[in-house]
Design an enzyme around this catalytic site. Sequence first.
Site, PDB file in Angstrom:
ATOM      1  N   SER A 176       4.377  -7.719  -9.167  1.00  0.00           N
ATOM      2  CA  SER A 176       5.799  -7.766  -8.820  1.00  0.00           C
ATOM      3  C   SER A 176       6.345  -9.191  -8.936  1.00  0.00           C
ATOM      4  O   SER A 176       5.845 -10.114  -8.297  1.00  0.00           O
ATOM      5  CB  SER A 176       6.014  -7.262  -7.387  1.00  0.00           C
ATOM      6  OG  SER A 176       5.670  -5.899  -7.284  1.00  0.00           O
ATOM      7  N   HIS A 235       8.048  -3.984 -12.361  1.00  0.00           N
ATOM      8  CA  HIS A 235       6.888  -3.994 -13.248  1.00  0.00           C
ATOM      9  C   HIS A 235       7.324  -3.561 -14.638  1.00  0.00           C
ATOM     10  O   HIS A 235       8.153  -2.673 -14.796  1.00  0.00           O
ATOM     11  CB  HIS A 235       5.808  -3.027 -12.743  1.00  0.00           C
ATOM     12  CG  HIS A 235       5.075  -3.525 -11.542  1.00  0.00           C
ATOM     13  ND1 HIS A 235       3.742  -3.852 -11.577  1.00  0.00           N
ATOM     14  CD2 HIS A 235       5.483  -3.752 -10.277  1.00  0.00           C
ATOM     15  CE1 HIS A 235       3.354  -4.256 -10.375  1.00  0.00           C
ATOM     16  NE2 HIS A 235       4.397  -4.210  -9.566  1.00  0.00           N
ATOM     17  N   ARG A 272       0.800  -2.261 -13.323  1.00  0.00           N
ATOM     18  CA  ARG A 272      -0.496  -1.804 -12.817  1.00  0.00           C
ATOM     19  C   ARG A 272      -0.304  -0.475 -12.101  1.00  0.00           C
ATOM     20  O   ARG A 272       0.808  -0.120 -11.683  1.00  0.00           O
ATOM     21  CB  ARG A 272      -1.110  -2.833 -11.861  1.00  0.00           C
ATOM     22  CG  ARG A 272      -0.247  -3.147 -10.663  1.00  0.00           C
ATOM     23  CD  ARG A 272      -0.969  -3.721  -9.443  1.00  0.00           C
ATOM     24  NE  ARG A 272      -1.954  -4.737  -9.639  1.00  0.00           N
ATOM     25  CZ  ARG A 272      -1.756  -6.056  -9.468  1.00  0.00           C
ATOM     26  NH1 ARG A 272      -0.547  -6.493  -9.116  1.00  0.00           N
ATOM     27  NH2 ARG A 272      -2.745  -6.917  -9.610  1.00  0.00           N
ATOM     28  N   THR A 273      -1.400   0.252 -11.944  1.00  0.00           N
ATOM     29  CA  THR A 273      -1.416   1.458 -11.115  1.00  0.00           C
ATOM     30  C   THR A 273      -1.830   1.064  -9.707  1.00  0.00           C
ATOM     31  O   THR A 273      -2.846   0.397  -9.518  1.00  0.00           O
ATOM     32  CB  THR A 273      -2.396   2.501 -11.682  1.00  0.00           C
ATOM     33  OG1 THR A 273      -1.941   2.935 -12.965  1.00  0.00           O
ATOM     34  CG2 THR A 273      -2.496   3.710 -10.759  1.00  0.00           C
ATOM     35  N   HIS A 274      -1.035   1.460  -8.727  1.00  0.00           N
ATOM     36  CA  HIS A 274      -1.341   1.164  -7.334  1.00  0.00           C
ATOM     37  C   HIS A 274      -2.081   2.341  -6.698  1.00  0.00           C
ATOM     38  O   HIS A 274      -1.885   3.503  -7.077  1.00  0.00           O
ATOM     39  CB  HIS A 274      -0.063   0.888  -6.535  1.00  0.00           C
ATOM     40  CG  HIS A 274       0.655  -0.357  -6.955  1.00  0.00           C
ATOM     41  ND1 HIS A 274       1.490  -0.379  -8.053  1.00  0.00           N
ATOM     42  CD2 HIS A 274       0.651  -1.619  -6.439  1.00  0.00           C
ATOM     43  CE1 HIS A 274       1.980  -1.612  -8.181  1.00  0.00           C
ATOM     44  NE2 HIS A 274       1.485  -2.367  -7.230  1.00  0.00           N
ATOM     45  N   GLU A 286       3.666  -2.668   6.098  1.00  0.00           N
ATOM     46  CA  GLU A 286       2.854  -2.801   7.310  1.00  0.00           C
ATOM     47  C   GLU A 286       3.757  -2.889   8.548  1.00  0.00           C
ATOM     48  O   GLU A 286       4.865  -3.419   8.487  1.00  0.00           O
ATOM     49  CB  GLU A 286       1.986  -4.060   7.229  1.00  0.00           C
ATOM     50  CG  GLU A 286       1.090  -4.137   6.002  1.00  0.00           C
ATOM     51  CD  GLU A 286       1.824  -4.552   4.746  1.00  0.00           C
ATOM     52  OE1 GLU A 286       1.338  -4.212   3.637  1.00  0.00           O
ATOM     53  OE2 GLU A 286       2.894  -5.204   4.849  1.00  0.00           O
ATOM     54  N   SER A 304      -2.243  -4.263  -3.416  1.00  0.00           N
ATOM     55  CA  SER A 304      -2.963  -4.271  -4.694  1.00  0.00           C
ATOM     56  C   SER A 304      -4.087  -5.302  -4.637  1.00  0.00           C
ATOM     57  O   SER A 304      -4.406  -5.847  -3.574  1.00  0.00           O
ATOM     58  CB  SER A 304      -2.005  -4.603  -5.847  1.00  0.00           C
ATOM     59  OG  SER A 304      -1.554  -5.950  -5.747  1.00  0.00           O
ATOM     60  N   ASN A 340       8.387 -12.157   0.657  1.00  0.00           N
ATOM     61  CA  ASN A 340       9.056 -11.973   1.951  1.00  0.00           C
ATOM     62  C   ASN A 340       8.089 -12.352   3.060  1.00  0.00           C
ATOM     63  O   ASN A 340       6.868 -12.363   2.864  1.00  0.00           O
ATOM     64  CB  ASN A 340       9.488 -10.511   2.133  1.00  0.00           C
ATOM     65  CG  ASN A 340       8.312  -9.547   1.973  1.00  0.00           C
ATOM     66  OD1 ASN A 340       7.993  -9.126   0.856  1.00  0.00           O
ATOM     67  ND2 ASN A 340       7.666  -9.222   3.078  1.00  0.00           N
TER      68      ASN A 340
END
Length: 261
Positions: free
Chosen positions: A28, A60, A81-83, A182, A201, A224
């Site tokens: 990102s 992405h 990418r694949t998360h 989170e 990731s 952030n």
Amino acid sequence: MRAAAEAAEAVRDRLGTDAVDLGFVLGSGWSAGVDAIGETLAEAPLAELPGFSRPVVAGHGGMLRLVRTPAGKRALLFTGRTHFYEGRGVEAVVHGVRTLAALGGTVLVLTNGCGGLDPTRGPGTPVLIGDHLNLTGQSPLRGATFIDMTQAYPKRLRDLARSVAPELTEGVYAQFRGPQYETPAEVRMAGALGADLVGMSTALETIAAREAGLEVLGISLITNLAAGISPQPLSHAEVVQAGLDAGPRLRDLLSRLAGVL
């Protein structure tokens, strides 16, 4: 590993290369630096290669690009990418890593956007990953595959990065499962465990890279302050904007790295 071998063969056919030296996964915000890494030799949509899918996350890209770096190396650039939270399984998450290894790559640069726990390192700050916490409860390894993770992110590569960007600090990255951000309590837990950075990731990819014998240079872009530290609610729009704002800095950093890796 058959899927990676099939993907590597497809890459050879589509991009016209027998082997590569290194790879970059641009997370990102990092795709802003894709043109700074080297001269483009060929490219193909990731979704058209075996085992890959179109990225689903805003910010992405969706291309696999072959470039020649200023150091004369052949590099594969994954602009997406694949998360793990996409639900495609751990194998899909690490497919790009294993494909790079099947093509002969020896160094992998993993980048991401993350939340920061240190208020003195604000949005737009790139941070070297010195170690990680895998909090996903999963692993790409199967069976009695005992891989040493003592030097998951080798000091040699971190020192090399600081040789061209002395301002880089480092920290411990914690990968959560996602896709929800989170909670403040989870961030406090990660901090108590030693984390400085939190995201979704990188750790699983690093484990697969170490299994394949790749050296990993990890770099997080703080997009952030993490939940409970930031006074504002978190949003993906904030993540994307932080990447855009940091674009020139990331381009310069990737250009300098490409000259020495």
